[in-house]
Design a protein around this motif. Structure first.
Motif, PDB file in Angstrom:
ATOM      1  N   SER A  21      93.554 107.206 -37.324  1.00 43.55           N
ATOM      2  CA  SER A  21      93.426 107.337 -38.856  1.00 43.55           C
ATOM      3  C   SER A  21      94.895 107.283 -39.239  1.00 43.55           C
ATOM      4  CB  SER A  21      92.787 108.383 -38.641  1.00 43.55           C
ATOM      5  OG  SER A  21      93.735 109.747 -38.335  1.00 43.55           O
ATOM      6  N   GLU A  22      94.874 107.562 -40.675  1.00 43.51           N
ATOM      7  CA  GLU A  22      96.345 107.515 -41.457  1.00 43.51           C
ATOM      8  C   GLU A  22      96.841 108.845 -40.863  1.00 43.51           C
ATOM      9  OE1 GLU A  22      95.583 107.865 -45.585  1.00 43.51           O
ATOM     10  OE2 GLU A  22      94.483 105.656 -45.527  1.00 43.51           O
ATOM     11  N   ILE A 151      85.653 110.015 -46.414  1.00 47.47           N
ATOM     12  CA  ILE A 151      85.148 110.248 -44.889  1.00 47.47           C
ATOM     13  C   ILE A 151      86.502 110.808 -44.068  1.00 47.47           C
ATOM     14  CG2 ILE A 151      84.808 108.922 -42.680  1.00 47.47           C
ATOM     15  CD1 ILE A 151      83.263 106.841 -44.265  1.00 47.47           C
ATOM     16  N   ASP A 152      86.522 111.860 -43.330  1.00 50.21           N
ATOM     17  CA  ASP A 152      87.554 112.471 -42.774  1.00 50.21           C
ATOM     18  C   ASP A 152      87.409 111.710 -41.095  1.00 50.21           C
ATOM     19  OD1 ASP A 152      88.584 114.095 -44.581  1.00 50.21           O
ATOM     20  OD2 ASP A 152      87.344 115.823 -43.763  1.00 50.21           O
ATOM     21  N   VAL A 153      88.292 111.394 -40.706  1.00 49.17           N
ATOM     22  CA  VAL A 153      88.490 110.908 -39.279  1.00 49.17           C
ATOM     23  C   VAL A 153      89.548 111.376 -38.496  1.00 49.17           C
ATOM     24  CG1 VAL A 153      88.766 108.603 -38.162  1.00 49.17           C
ATOM     25  CG2 VAL A 153      87.610 108.549 -40.174  1.00 49.17           C
ATOM     26  N   LEU A 154      89.072 111.750 -37.369  1.00 46.49           N
ATOM     27  CA  LEU A 154      90.034 112.454 -36.455  1.00 46.49           C
ATOM     28  C   LEU A 154      89.897 111.338 -35.030  1.00 46.49           C
ATOM     29  CD1 LEU A 154      88.780 116.086 -36.640  1.00 46.49           C
ATOM     30  CD2 LEU A 154      90.565 115.260 -37.852  1.00 46.49           C
ATOM     31  N   ALA A 155      91.091 111.090 -34.822  1.00 42.17           N
ATOM     32  CA  ALA A 155      91.262 109.751 -33.592  1.00 42.17           C
ATOM     33  C   ALA A 155      92.130 110.299 -32.515  1.00 42.17           C
ATOM     34  CB  ALA A 155      91.908 108.712 -34.128  1.00 42.17           C
ATOM     35  N   ILE A 238      86.437 110.920 -34.392  1.00 38.34           N
ATOM     36  CA  ILE A 238      85.123 111.561 -34.849  1.00 38.34           C
ATOM     37  C   ILE A 238      85.325 111.027 -36.325  1.00 38.34           C
ATOM     38  CG2 ILE A 238      84.089 113.580 -35.502  1.00 38.34           C
ATOM     39  CD1 ILE A 238      85.418 114.781 -32.882  1.00 38.34           C
ATOM     40  N   GLU A 239      84.097 110.666 -37.138  1.00 34.61           N
ATOM     41  CA  GLU A 239      84.006 110.226 -38.413  1.00 34.61           C
ATOM     42  C   GLU A 239      83.113 111.400 -39.276  1.00 34.61           C
ATOM     43  OE1 GLU A 239      84.778 105.563 -37.962  1.00 34.61           O
ATOM     44  OE2 GLU A 239      82.986 106.393 -39.067  1.00 34.61           O
ATOM     45  N   ILE A 240      83.520 112.092 -40.204  1.00 34.37           N
ATOM     46  CA  ILE A 240      82.918 112.965 -40.715  1.00 34.37           C
ATOM     47  C   ILE A 240      82.352 112.416 -42.157  1.00 34.37           C
ATOM     48  CG2 ILE A 240      82.816 115.282 -41.671  1.00 34.37           C
ATOM     49  CD1 ILE A 240      85.092 114.546 -39.077  1.00 34.37           C
ATOM     50  N   LEU A 241      81.375 112.023 -42.483  1.00 37.16           N
ATOM     51  CA  LEU A 241      80.705 111.522 -43.786  1.00 37.16           C
ATOM     52  C   LEU A 241      80.631 112.823 -44.524  1.00 37.16           C
ATOM     53  CD1 LEU A 241      80.054 109.046 -45.657  1.00 37.16           C
ATOM     54  CD2 LEU A 241      77.641 109.510 -44.706  1.00 37.16           C
ATOM     55  N   LYS A 242      81.176 112.977 -45.581  1.00 37.43           N
ATOM     56  CA  LYS A 242      80.986 114.285 -46.295  1.00 37.43           C
ATOM     57  C   LYS A 242      80.141 113.849 -47.751  1.00 37.43           C
ATOM     58  CE  LYS A 242      85.294 114.797 -46.685  1.00 37.43           C
ATOM     59  NZ  LYS A 242      86.632 115.348 -46.949  1.00 37.43           N
ATOM     60  N   ASP A 243      78.760 113.501 -47.187  1.00 38.51           N
ATOM     61  CA  ASP A 243      77.885 112.991 -48.369  1.00 38.51           C
ATOM     62  C   ASP A 243      76.565 112.810 -47.611  1.00 38.51           C
ATOM     63  OD1 ASP A 243      77.212 111.845 -50.917  1.00 38.51           O
ATOM     64  OD2 ASP A 243      77.246 110.046 -50.587  1.00 38.51           O
ATOM     65  N   GLY A 244      75.325 112.904 -48.490  1.00 37.15           N
ATOM     66  CA  GLY A 244      74.201 112.770 -47.787  1.00 37.15           C
ATOM     67  C   GLY A 244      73.795 111.392 -47.461  1.00 37.15           C
ATOM     68  N   ALA A 245      72.913 111.077 -46.413  1.00 29.51           N
ATOM     69  CA  ALA A 245      72.946 109.650 -45.733  1.00 29.51           C
ATOM     70  C   ALA A 245      71.362 109.467 -45.093  1.00 29.51           C
ATOM     71  CB  ALA A 245      74.003 109.358 -44.843  1.00 29.51           C
ATOM     72  N   SER A 246      70.276 110.071 -45.826  1.00 30.16           N
ATOM     73  CA  SER A 246      69.036 110.038 -45.176  1.00 30.16           C
ATOM     74  C   SER A 246      68.846 108.469 -45.306  1.00 30.16           C
ATOM     75  CB  SER A 246      68.095 110.879 -46.073  1.00 30.16           C
ATOM     76  OG  SER A 246      68.358 112.121 -45.450  1.00 30.16           O
ATOM     77  N   ALA A 247      68.962 107.925 -46.417  1.00 29.43           N
ATOM     78  CA  ALA A 247      68.526 106.444 -46.594  1.00 29.43           C
ATOM     79  C   ALA A 247      69.199 105.638 -45.443  1.00 29.43           C
ATOM     80  CB  ALA A 247      69.301 105.857 -48.098  1.00 29.43           C
ATOM     81  N   VAL A 248      70.431 106.100 -45.045  1.00 28.88           N
ATOM     82  CA  VAL A 248      70.876 105.154 -43.705  1.00 28.88           C
ATOM     83  C   VAL A 248      70.154 105.748 -42.512  1.00 28.88           C
ATOM     84  CG1 VAL A 248      72.953 104.374 -42.749  1.00 28.88           C
ATOM     85  CG2 VAL A 248      72.664 104.639 -45.463  1.00 28.88           C
ATOM     86  N   VAL A 257      77.112 113.703 -42.309  1.00 29.10           N
ATOM     87  CA  VAL A 257      77.155 113.019 -40.824  1.00 29.10           C
ATOM     88  C   VAL A 257      78.434 113.246 -40.258  1.00 29.10           C
ATOM     89  CG1 VAL A 257      76.382 111.191 -39.582  1.00 29.10           C
ATOM     90  CG2 VAL A 257      75.485 111.245 -41.880  1.00 29.10           C
ATOM     91  N   VAL A 258      78.211 113.613 -38.734  1.00 31.23           N
ATOM     92  CA  VAL A 258      79.358 113.840 -38.028  1.00 31.23           C
ATOM     93  C   VAL A 258      79.013 112.786 -36.891  1.00 31.23           C
ATOM     94  CG1 VAL A 258      80.526 115.074 -36.099  1.00 31.23           C
ATOM     95  CG2 VAL A 258      79.732 116.212 -38.219  1.00 31.23           C
ATOM     96  N   ASN A 259      79.969 111.596 -36.949  1.00 32.19           N
ATOM     97  CA  ASN A 259      79.787 110.517 -36.070  1.00 32.19           C
ATOM     98  C   ASN A 259      80.921 110.350 -34.894  1.00 32.19           C
ATOM     99  OD1 ASN A 259      78.578 108.035 -34.683  1.00 32.19           O
ATOM    100  ND2 ASN A 259      79.378 106.748 -36.192  1.00 32.19           N
ATOM    101  N   VAL A 260      80.581 110.786 -33.371  1.00 28.26           N
ATOM    102  CA  VAL A 260      81.233 110.699 -32.758  1.00 28.26           C
ATOM    103  C   VAL A 260      81.427 109.372 -31.889  1.00 28.26           C
ATOM    104  CG1 VAL A 260      82.077 111.809 -30.423  1.00 28.26           C
ATOM    105  CG2 VAL A 260      80.968 113.261 -32.102  1.00 28.26           C
TER     106      VAL A 260
END
Length: 969
Positions: A21-22, A151-155, A238-248, A257-260
């Motif tokens: 990540s940055e 999106i926060d990303v921890l790498a 780890i990507e942390i999407l700080k928004d609703g994502a039920s459509a996806v 969403v927390v995506n590992v």
């Protein structure tokens, strides 16, 4: 957008060791980079690993280029000369694709267009730029230079610099995380699992994914995924999407969403070891991991093994938590009336035991149960992760992933408290009972049974996840077919409890309790030690809980280009998913008659089948400056019905350095199988009865003043098969600024709003308040003739609503020079402006933003207005270091003191973390770090049940030293 040459689907993208990540640090060893002979893809994997940088490439191009074994020079650790040398005789070149990501591109039109677009001046890649891989929140796969949501990303390199050893520990201090997440810091009320709560909403409103796919929920209740079953050593980012994502993604993605993302392309051998302990010589923690990977042009295999063991912190070993009497701190006395000497209510007085016999009981006889409790649960975990890929043909690949995790924890609770008037069973002591010297029936005895020893809570979880499938290309459309089966088995045993049936008999006279009935009389009226070993053996009990959650699924996703319009290429994705979920949860108290001293977990047996279809599209409206993104998902559940959820987003770039983004989406959270099917759940909840106040005679629901010494009330919970999904509306508006003339700088500000209705709630505190103040819910709040609550019935209902509004802000800057090396500064913050909560229609709407209400009292936890972190990170040559500051804003709490309402401020809290590392030649790395450098204790919270502070938000450990050692081959 004129980077359409990147859209075709042969892109498989990320081939570096880890996606950075940055916030990661990237620089090559000054001694140079040694690359193996073979295709360019393998060489770039090695390059990215040694230089700690993300390299993004069109894999089919790189596989076709063969290079010899070579040594690349990296003067002053700079990446550019080495890449220039490597790509000199190829048709490829490189360009920046983010602060710490480099894209390998064609020397033709693609590179020229990227430069026109401003890529050389650090495009706004949020925290990560991934070519050919979808960022969390989308199934579209293309060069994602900007996202519609923060999106926060921890790498991997950032994981190393934090020193974190678990996923929950890593996420705890993220600014967007607040509320009632759980971890091993939560003892009384915890179960060994760990969850995450974004925006202060319950953990069931945050969806946790692994590699973009759903995982099975924990076996203790099926409400949320257990982060303790994800080994951090196997995590790439780890990507942390700080928004609703039920459509996806469907259900549960209301808060985000927390995506590992797990490591897949690693080659070589990594061995890492970690050890740490606090300055108080406790919480001795160790971690060991081994990662091996090897590959060829036709396949790849990776194995990761890890072992983790966390030591204990006892409540009595910290000044903040060693006593439940908080009067000197401005709080209340939370010690228990169930003391070893006993609280014995006679017809004319209340007495207790003393050295000289019975005497009058006073409030100074309350018992400090913190002498026995664990503040941090000792635990251990072992994990295995295996990943395999195999090329079957030019257009089809096969893949498989296997993960097995074993977790164990054990904590101490104070010896069982006994309340004969309010616990299960007929616990009246007969007038002729052999140990009753008072000659009258006694109904109210409160005694701490030290003779049983401390209650010991054991938790164990075994989790198995297996995914396999095929992926490939059909007419430039990329497709993936995945079959998955997940299983988790959770067990909990709480020992040194009391059997209510045996105790009932043991408190009766000789006509009931005698030798012929094999009954043993129990002495509850004597001093400490008067309960003999024979009596203890007769009443001793344990409570066992056993839960199994299963999930099987079949998913098909395809994505590609629908075509072009005058503004650019139209990208689309679509898919279907069939999923089966089940839970089988039971306990030894499933009849509702729980052993005294435990929570009756009851039982739940349920299963459902879910069918879903979804689609996404990204439509360019104006070349290089305006895009419309949309998604829709239809979900059909076999047990309650269906739900359809759309999402629409707009991205506008008025000039290259500035992007404005906005989105609107609906979301839903399906009722869990436990919500719908649980029965027999009982607990002694920590609640407040307004009828204990001196004005009780003026309240419609009170039968006189209730017992002021009580803080726990028997509460019966239950499921409801008629529950419907919780629904939500999510709105966001943001701006991202990356000035081209200020290389390395990035700033973003995003506003968010979540409106949630039909919230599934079961609030016993609300029922008690309504009963006392208005005389309502008499069928749910049961009182005896003296006005004391005997039990509360709180089944789940769709009755609540919430509205959360706030903002996220980030700032980042990176600078590199020969003299200073690489310097990076980052700032990340989240602000909750308001958190409106309505427990039920007609009840008051409360703004919980900036407040703390303990989960033990049915509250939403700590919801600070401000939470932030900032840090400075440095690398020069073989040295690197990091300094991070975590901040949690002040909070307000309310309670009653001397019959008067009190509003108290919980002070803000700041902690400082420091780490220094040295990379030794030949692949060795050594690091030394300290968390909470200033040894700052958490702020005191008068209403916190566990250890006088909120363990979900702060850390009690104090200054904590650790060291890591690793070697790579």
């Amino acid at each position: 957008m004129r980077i359409r040459h990147w859209a075709p689907l042969p892109l498989t993208g990320l081939i570096a060791l880890g996606v950075l990540s940055e916030s990661a640090i990237a620089a090559c060893p000054e001694s140079g980079v040694r690359l193996p002979a073979g295709n360019l893809s393998r060489a770039l994997i090695s390059f990215g690993r040694q230089c700690r940088v993300s390299l993004l490439v069109q894999t089919d191009s790189a596989n076709a280029i063969i290079i010899p074994e070579q040594q690349l020079e990296t003067p002053d650790g700079r990446i550019a000369p080495a890449l220039t040398q490597l790509l000199k005789h190829t048709p490829l070149t490189y360009t920046h694709a983010g602060t710490n990501a480099v894209a390998i591109v064609s020397r033709g039109p693609v590179a020229e267009e990227l430069e026109e677009y401003g890529a050389q001046t650090h495009l706004p890649a949020e925290e990560v730029t991934v070519t050919g891989h979808s960022l969390t929140g989308s199934h579209l796969r293309h060069l994602k230079l900007d996202s519609y949501a923060p999106i926060d990303v921890l790498a991997q390199p950032e994981l190393e610099i934090t020193g974190a050893q678990t996923v929950s520990e890593l996420l705890k201090y993220l600014p967007a995380v607040s509320g009632n997440s759980t971890s091993t810091s939560v003892t009384n009320g915890g179960n060994g699992t760990a969850t995450v709560t974004l925006r202060g909403l319950p953990a069931s409103n945050t969806l946790v994914l692994i590699n973009g796919r759903r995982i099975v929920s924990n076996g203790f209740g099926g409400e949320a995924a257990d982060l303790n079953t994800i080994p951090l050593s196997a995590v790439d980012r780890i990507e942390i999407l700080k928004d609703g994502a039920s459509a996806v993604y469907g259900s549960d993605a209301i808060a985000g969403v927390v995506n590992v993302i797990l490591r897949r392309d690693f080659e070589g051998l990594d061995i890492n070891t970690y050890y740490g302990q606090s300055r108080y010589n406790d919480q001795q923690t160790e971690s060991h991991s081994l990662t091996w990977g090897a590959g060829s042009d036709s396949g790849h295999l990776m194995l990761s093994l890890a072992h983790y063991r966390q030591g204990e912190v006892l409540s009595r070993d910290r000044a903040l938590s060693d006593n439940a009497d908080n009067r000197l701190r401005g709080g209340t006395d939370q010690r228990s009336s169930a003391s070893p000497q006993g609280y014995i209510a006679l017809s004319d007085r209340v007495v207790t035991n003393s050295d000289t016999g019975y005497r009058e009981w006073t409030s100074e006889d309350l018992y400090n149960f913190r002498d026995y409790t664990s503040a941090l649960v000792p635990s251990e975990r072992q994990s295995l992760y295996l990943s395999a890929d195999r090329t079957l043909s030019d257009s089809v690949d096969a893949f498989a992933e296997l993960m097995a995790v074993r977790t164990r924890s054990e904590s101490d609770l104070a010896p069982t408290p006994l309340f004969t008037r309010f616990d299960n069973g007929d616990l009246r002591i007969s007038a002729d009972q052999v140990y009753n010297p008072f000659g009258e029936e006694i109904t109210d005895v409160r005694k701490r049974l030290l003779e049983l020893g401390p209650r010991v809570q054991y938790n164990g979880t075994d989790t198995l996840r297996f995914n396999t499938g095929l992926k490939g290309l059909i007419n430039d459309w990329q497709w993936e077919l995945t079959a998955a089966t997940h299983y988790t088995h959770a067990q909990e045993t709480l020992s040194n409890l009391v059997n209510p049936e045996h105790l009932t008999l043991g408190l009766k006279g000789p006509d009931i309790c005698n030798a012929s009935t094999e009954c043993v009389p129990i002495n509850l009226l004597g001093p400490t030690g008067s309960i003999t070993s024979e009596q203890i053996s007769y009443i001793r009990a344990a409570n066992d809980v056993d839960g199994v959650s299963r999930m099987t699924s079949l998913t098909y996703i395809a994505n590609g280009a629908l075509g072009e319009n005058t503004a650019g290429e139209i990208l689309a994705a679509a898919g279907v998913e069939l999923r089966r979920e089940s839970i089988d949860f039971n306990s030894t108290d499933h009849t509702g008659q729980s052993p005294i001293g435990s929570v009756a977990s009851g039982s739940a047996l349920g299963r459902r089948i879910i069918g879903e279809a979804f689609a996404e599209i990204s439509l360019p409206l104006r070349r290089d400056s305006l895009w419309l993104d949309g998604a829709v998902r239809y979900s059909d559940y076999s047990d309650f019905g269906n739900s359809g959820n759309p999402k629409i987003a707009l991205r506008w770039r008025p000039w290259p350095a500035l992007m404005v983004r906005a989105s609107y989406a609906t979301g839903f959270k399906a009722p869990t199988l436990v919500d719908m099917n649980q029965s027999g759940h009982q607990s002694q909840e920590y609640l407040f009865d307004p009828c204990t106040n001196s004005n009780a005679n003026t309240l419609p629901g009170c039968n006189g003043q209730a017992d002021q010494a009580r803080i726990q009330y028997l509460t019966e919970f239950g499921g409801n098969r008629n529950l419907q999904p919780e629904t939500s509306d999510n709105r966001s508006l943001g701006i991202v600024w990356t000035p081209g003339d200020f290389t390395g700088f990035h700033a973003s500000l995003d506003l968010f709003e979540i409106r949630q209705n039909e919230v599934i709630d079961t609030s016993p505190q609300y029922l008690i308040n309504q009963n006392a103040h208005y005389g309502l819910f008499r069928d749910r709040v049961h009182r005896d003739t003296q006005g004391d609550i005997t039990s509360v019935t709180a089944t789940r209902l769709n009755i609540g609503s919430r509205e959360v509004m706030g903002a996220d802000a980030t700032l980042r800057y990176q600078y590199q020079s020969k003299e200073l090396g690489l310097l990076r500064w980052s700032f990340n913050s989240s602000h909750i402006h308001r958190y409106l909560n309505q427990l039920a229609p007609g009840s008051p709407v409360e703004d919980l933003a900036g407040t703390f209400v303990d989960a033990a009292s049915g509250g939403a936890g700590a919801l600070p207005h401000w939470k932030a972190n900032t840090g400075v990170y440095w690398q020069r040559g073989r040295w690197e270091g990091g300094y991070t500051i975590h901040f949690v804003g002040e909070l307000e709490e309310q309670f009653t003191l001397n019959d008067a309402p009190v509003t108290r401020t919980i002070e803000s809290w700041t902690s400082h973390d420091l780490q220094v590392a040295y990379n030794i030649p030949s692949g060795f790395r050594f690091a030394l770090g300290v968390d909470n450098l200033m040894d700052t204790p958490p702020p005191f919270a008068a209403t916190a049940f566990n250890d006088n502070f909120d363990a979900r938000t702060y850390d009690l450990t104090g200054r904590y030293w650790y060291t890591t050692f690793g070697v790579s081959f």
